[in-house]
Structure formats: C-alpha cells, structure tokens
Enzyme design. Sequence first.
Site, PDB file in Angstrom:
ATOM      1  N   GLN A   1      38.943 -21.600   7.867  1.00 54.62           N
ATOM      2  CA  GLN A   1      38.264 -20.393   7.413  1.00 54.62           C
ATOM      3  C   GLN A   1      37.688 -19.586   8.575  1.00 54.62           C
ATOM      4  OE1 GLN A   1      38.459 -19.244   4.469  1.00 54.62           O
ATOM      5  NE2 GLN A   1      37.203 -17.425   4.865  1.00 54.62           N
ATOM      6  N   GLU A   2      37.181 -20.273   9.576  1.00 53.70           N
ATOM      7  CA  GLU A   2      36.530 -19.588  10.690  1.00 53.70           C
ATOM      8  C   GLU A   2      37.530 -18.885  11.604  1.00 53.70           C
ATOM      9  OE1 GLU A   2      33.490 -19.018  11.534  1.00 53.70           O
ATOM     10  OE2 GLU A   2      32.261 -20.326  10.280  1.00 53.70           O
ATOM     11  N   SER A   3      38.583 -19.585  11.996  1.00 51.55           N
ATOM     12  CA  SER A   3      39.475 -19.057  13.032  1.00 51.55           C
ATOM     13  C   SER A   3      40.953 -19.085  12.654  1.00 51.55           C
ATOM     14  CB  SER A   3      39.298 -19.866  14.315  1.00 51.55           C
ATOM     15  OG  SER A   3      39.783 -21.201  14.137  1.00 51.55           O
TER      16      SER A   3
ATOM     17  N   TYR B   1      32.680 -17.248   1.611  1.00 52.41           N
ATOM     18  CA  TYR B   1      32.934 -18.270   2.629  1.00 52.41           C
ATOM     19  C   TYR B   1      32.720 -19.674   2.073  1.00 52.41           C
ATOM     20  CZ  TYR B   1      32.119 -20.906   6.998  1.00 52.41           C
ATOM     21  OH  TYR B   1      32.161 -21.824   8.014  1.00 52.41           O
TER      22      TYR B   1
END
Length: 689
Positions: A556-558, A660
Amino acid sequence: MTERTSRGLLLLGGTVIGSVGLILAGQQLLRHQHTVLTPAASEAVLWKNYRWSWDPGQRREAALLLATADQDSQRRRQRLLQGQAWGSAPIAAAVLQQQASTASQLGDLDRAKSRWQALVLLFPDSPLSADAAYHLSRTNPDLTQHLLKQHPAHPASLERAVETKQALHLARWGPGHHGAGGVIREACLLSTTAAAPSNDERQLLARALATLGDGQASLDCLQGAPPQPATALSIGRALLQGTQEQRSKGERLLVALTHSSANPVGATGLEAARLLSEPLYPEATLLAQLPQSLRDQSADIATAEVRLGKRKAASVFQRWPKHPASWQLQWDLARAELLAGRWQQAEGWLQALATTVLPEPLAARQRFWLGLSLAKQGRAAEAKRQWQTLLKQHPPGYYTWRASARLGQDTLPGLNQPAEVKLNSGDRDTSPPSLKWRPLKSDDALVNNLWRLGMMKEAWESWRSRHASRLDPTSLSPAPDHTEMITTGRLRLAVGDHWGGLDTLWRTSLRLVGESCNTRWTLHHLQHPRPFAAVFAAAAHEENVHEALLRAIAKQESRYSPGVRSVVGAQGLMQLMPSTATELAGRKLNDKELKDPKANSRLGARYLGQLLDQWQGNPWLTVASYNAGPGAAGGWRSDELEQDPELWSERIPYPETRIYTKKVLGNLWAYLQSNQAPCAPRHADSAND
C-alpha cells in the site's frame, strides 16, 4: 535397356517415396517428442534439450532459457548462444539481441557492433532491433530517424529522443520517460527562433506537460493561443489538482470546453463533465453553466445533482446501472445510512443496484454491508447467507475477512511474531505455486514467445512499443479490453515495475464487470506479488513482526518500489519519514540508506513492532497509526472498535487513513490466505470458465 531403365526408375521412385515417408515419420516423431520449454522447466530438462534434442529449434530455445536464467556468467551465456542466430524466424532476432548485449557487457565492442548490425539488417521491423539501432545511431545519424520512425514508443527510441532533444517525439510517444519533461519544457520556451514550435506543435507540447501534472506550464506553453479541445481537457484535468487559483482556472477552462464543441455530449464533453462533477459536494453554480444537452446525458452530472438534492437517486440507478458514477453514488448513500444506524434505509440503498452489475471489489463491499444491515435488523439467517456467499464467490480481501469474522471464523494470527519461514531466495518473487510461470496468452505472438523464453524485459519493451497509444490512462480512445490490461500489468510486474503494474491491475479490477471466476482469481493473485523475499523474511524474523503485515504495508505504501518518495518526503518500501527513520536507527540516514530495501524494511518492521506493542496487537489501531500517527489514532478509540470495528473504520475522520486502513487490512488477509482454493463463479453462466 528399356527393362533396365524401368527397374532404375522404380528403384529411384521407391527411394524418393521411402525418403519422404521417413521425413514425414521423423516429423511426426519430433512433434510427438517435442516438449514446450518454459521458465518453469528444470535446469536438468533444459540442459538435456540443449545437448540432445533432435530439433534445432528446441536446442535454441533451451539455449535462450539457460542464457536468460544465468545472469552471473557472461562467458557461459556467450557460449550458450554461439551459433544460435540462424534462420529468419523472429526468435533469431532475440538471439542476436542477446548476443550483442552479452558481448557489450564483456567489453567485446567489435563483436557487439557486428551483432547489432546484423540485427538491424535482418530484422529492421522487429522491436528487438530498436536497441541495435540505438547503439549504432551514435555513429550513424541516419539510424536515429529510422529508430524514431519504426519504433517510436520503444524505450530505446525515447532515450535517443531525449539525447537529441526531439521534444515533439517525446510529447507524442513518451512524456513520462526520464528526462522528457525537461526537453519538452525547453521547447516550449522557444518563441523567436526558426526552431520555435508552431501552434499545433504547442498544443501537443502543452498536452504532454499536462499529463505530467503541470497545468500551469501547459498554459504557459500555449503563449496565449486558445487550447484545442483535447488540450483544454488535459490542462483542465491537471489544473484541478493544483492550488485554489489553478483549480478555478481549470474549472473555467472545462466549462468553456463544453460550450465550444459542436457536440457537447461527445467523449471530450462527457469527460469534462465527469471532472467537474467529481467532488463529493459539487458546486451547483458550476454545473448550471454546462449545456443542457450535456446535463441531460451525463451520468456524472446526474449523480452530482442527486448529491445537491435536485434529482432522485432511483432515476439515476435505473438509467445508468453500469456506470461508475452510479456505483459511487450508491455507496455514498448507503454509507451515510450505515453510519447513522438506519439499517433498513441502508439495506434499501445497498439493493438499489444488483451485485451482478458491479465489479468484483465493489460487489464484495456491497455483500458485506448488506449482511451487516440485515444482522442489525435481527435477520441473522439472511445475513449469514450473504456472508457465506461472499466467502464463496470472492477472493480474499478486507470484506471476506470481515465476513469470516462475523461468521465466527476469523483466524487472524498474532501479528507480533514473524510466523513465516525464513527463505534463502534472494530478491526473487516467492508467490504460491499457482502464481509461478504461466503463459501470457496475449494477442502478440512475438511477445508471447519472448515471455515463454524468459526474456521479460524484451517482452515488455516489444509490447509497449506496439501498444503505446493504448497504454495512456488519460486517453479518450476506446479503453483496452481486460485481457490487454492484464497483459500490461503482468509484463510490468515481470520487469520490476510494481508501481505501474499494480496500478494497471487495480484499475482493471474496478472496471471489470461480469468476469469469470478464473479472471477474478488471476487478477487477485497478480495484485499480491511477493518480491524481495529474503528482505522481508529477514526483517520479520529480526523484528518479530508477521511478514504478511510487512507486505500488506509495503504494497500500500510503495507498491514495492524502493525508489518512491512521497510529496511529504517519506521514502522507500515502507515509506519512512527521515525523522522517524533516524529515531528508529539511532542515527541519521542518508537517502541511499533510506531507499535500501533491506534497511528500510527492517526499520519499518521495527516501527510496526512498536505500534503493535503500544496497541496490544490490535490490527486496526496499528495500521491506522502507521498512516496517521499513534496520537491521532489513539484519539479515535471508542467502544465501537470492539463491537463493530467495520463501522469504527468508516468513522475515521481522515479519508486517506480510512481508505488506507481498509486496504492494508485487506492486503494482510489476502497474503494470509494466499493458498485458498479458487473462488466459485458469481454467475451461473460463468461456471464453465
């Protein structure tokens, strides 16, 4: 004499017939013994075919597979490929390309040049010759034009265009290529020389800058000239993402665009209407300025008018049940009722559109919340059926996890333990067996063969070169079908472009309605890759954090992209802020260290471990804290978190953190359930996929 001649003719005829028979029999034997070689074949099988196969084509394929798999010894690669560039089949071009690249890496520049020359001479139209033309064009300028004309979207062409400052070529075929933006901006600044772009050329340059998100530079590039419709649309889209002043400019530009077209309800006008209708609370005065014909035909305007209280939602759902604007409106209306505890009204909105008209992720969401609204009304048996259907028909994700929990089957493990077996597999993807090598099955035979022979980079570059005009997500041309989009996503993932690959696959999943079970399952698996195997296993083991949670966060972050840097400065796989990384490491880290997958994942795991300890292993607070900070997440605690955590999550006041949290927890469940059997068909007519 005649008798002797007759006997000779009979003998000759018999020999010919016998030879033909032997040839045909041999061909049949070869076909019978032919093994389709793929990257899934063992090294022993490949060596056996390379040394002993009767079929020279089989030997060549085995040589290519062995060579592409061996990245450690260039000399061995050179020996394997020696003498394999025979014939006129496309595979010969692949061999020449590999021979030239290997010779170049070995420093044998003369041999590399001869191989490049042979490739351009024998296969000038093949995308595989683009690299050859690029290398040779440094000393033969004529080849630059051949390269740009014959393979305009190939990365080699775009790189050559950057070097030679071919701004118009870059604007048309690759504005996002590294270095292209600077060349395009430089061309826009020319105004008084003979090389200054014409008005039509400025339109093209302006559109390119708009695709890069620079709306103001796009306007400046036009130097006061009125934008053409396609240019106005691109610039308006970019300006809407800027400052308030730029947003106002974009709105005026898009409104003017809808009035300038002879057909306001064409693709350009409808897209302008979508952009202007996008906010959850659209401006009524802005929509009122649009042509009446467009307001009558746009589903996006219709849904905006529902939000403004000027239209009934039922009429929109009836007229546009398969439009994304209707899908979003249905969820917004249902969500408002769910948060207010009006379960019967929520049930009504959730049933306003049939599950069968929704793409898989949205259908899963609808089924879960329909089940919860039924349960809250005391209709437990109906709720149970909804959740059981959800578990049966949908791949693992956030809503299947919550359905499983509501049915008493939640098997979420403790997250403050590594749990995964430490692997010694370098950076290779350790996806489940079902995700190992599979045929690409694209509509491009060359790309399929390159994929089958393990030449992933060459397969992607060839596909990109041939499909460039259809890979632009902002294009108004007919969208590629789902098989083409899945192929694009798979190729991007195969070459390590997880950012672009996962984005492509996610967009595909949100537009694919009525797909088969097999397609849904394929999309699901592709969206949960497992790169950096040793890196994540080591981080999980050293910091006592479940590897599935690390992957859920990193995805999800990168999107597994170590070089990504956010607008606020977060870096690396786990998107750590430099200040946080410094605190975790006990010293200041430089950019190189922050982008290093091993260091970044370990520090991210350490931070997750601290959050898990702080929140006693609670996954909701841990994940929300990773995004918004533990101070903010702690302020959101309530009894609802224990009783109805799904509703608690929907009440998170930061939209980014709300989305998120659900996405990360969905990723977590998907990674934990990666070996689950394929889903059941959603519809009876897809049972025979």
